[in-house]
Design an enzyme around this catalytic site. Structure first.
Site, mmCIF file in Angstrom:
data_model
loop_
_atom_site.group_PDB
_atom_site.id
_atom_site.type_symbol
_atom_site.label_atom_id
_atom_site.label_comp_id
_atom_site.label_asym_id
_atom_site.label_seq_id
_atom_site.Cartn_x
_atom_site.Cartn_y
_atom_site.Cartn_z
ATOM 1 N N ASP A 45 -90.212 -20.356 39.818
ATOM 2 C CA ASP A 45 -89.531 -19.601 40.873
ATOM 3 C C ASP A 45 -89.601 -18.103 40.528
ATOM 4 O O ASP A 45 -89.733 -17.742 39.357
ATOM 5 C CB ASP A 45 -88.080 -20.083 40.939
ATOM 6 N N ASP A 69 -87.492 -14.962 42.191
ATOM 7 C CA ASP A 69 -86.230 -14.204 42.128
ATOM 8 C C ASP A 69 -85.171 -14.937 41.300
ATOM 9 O O ASP A 69 -84.845 -16.087 41.566
ATOM 10 C CB ASP A 69 -85.703 -13.943 43.542
HETATM 11 MG MG MG Z 1 -84.528 -17.990 42.493
#
Ligand code: MG
Ligand code: ZN
Length: 192
Positions: free
Chosen positions: A10, A12
């Site tokens: 992932d 952010d």
């Molecule tokens: Mg995230």
């Protein structure tokens, strides 16, 4: 081509500091341990693949070009430190978008598995050794939906999401401080 394990990462809150809808490279801060983590994947022949929902594009908060600038910044920081992302997939869609081309109930918005499906077509992935690392429960669901082992980090939204996890039947395979710890877990797990 020889099939390789993969870690879907992932963006952010996992690679860079969570800062809401990031609309300028100056607000995009890559965590200091990320280059080391990705380099460890590189030298161990494990694919490093970034998977990120970018509904801010669909919502009109920033143009797609801004996202590309952030990714250029991310890659140049990694490259300067001898680390490399093998592939990056993003979902710019949201069903409620006012921008026609992004107003889509797509298959690629996590926790749906479209980004992993695409990676499986494009990369030499060993399907028995797939991992997802993220800071949200939706990342864990994304991994479960695609048959991956899941690792939850305590950066980004991780600590708050951990509270929600208490009401969940399923649990991540590993819960840890950050992406570097996650990669160390993967390296140990692959020895089993
Ligand atoms: Mg995230
Ligand atoms: Zn999508």
């Amino acid at each position: 081509m020889e099939k390789r394990p993969v870690v879907f990462i992932d963006r952010d809150g996992t690679i860079n500091k969570e800062a809401g809808y990031i609309n300028h490279p100056d607000n995009f801060e890559v965590y200091p341990f990320v280059s080391h983590a990705v380099r460890l994947l590189n030298v161990n022949d494990i694919l490093a693949v970034v998977v990120t929902n970018q509904a801010g594009i669909a919502r009109g908060y920033y143009p797609i070009g801004t996202m590309h600038l952030l990714h250029e910044k991310m890659e140049s920081i990694l490259n300067e430190n001898g680390a490399k992302i093998d592939a990056l997939y993003y979902c710019p869609h949201h069903p409620s978008s006012k921008i026609k081309e992004y107003a889509l109930d797509c298959n690629c918005r996590k926790p749906k598995t479209g980004m992993i499906d695409k990676a499986l077509q494009e990369l030499p992935i060993d399907e028995k050794n797939m991992y997802v690392v993220g800071d949200k429960l939706s990342d864990m669901e994304f991994g479960w939906n695609a048959g991956c082992k899941t690792i939850m980090v305590m950066t980004g939204y991780g600590k708050g999401e951990l509270v929600k996890l208490k009401n969940y039947e399923k649990k991540p395979d590993f819960i840890c401080e950050n992406l570097l710890d996650a990669v160390l877990f993967v390296l140990e797990d692959l020895k089993k």
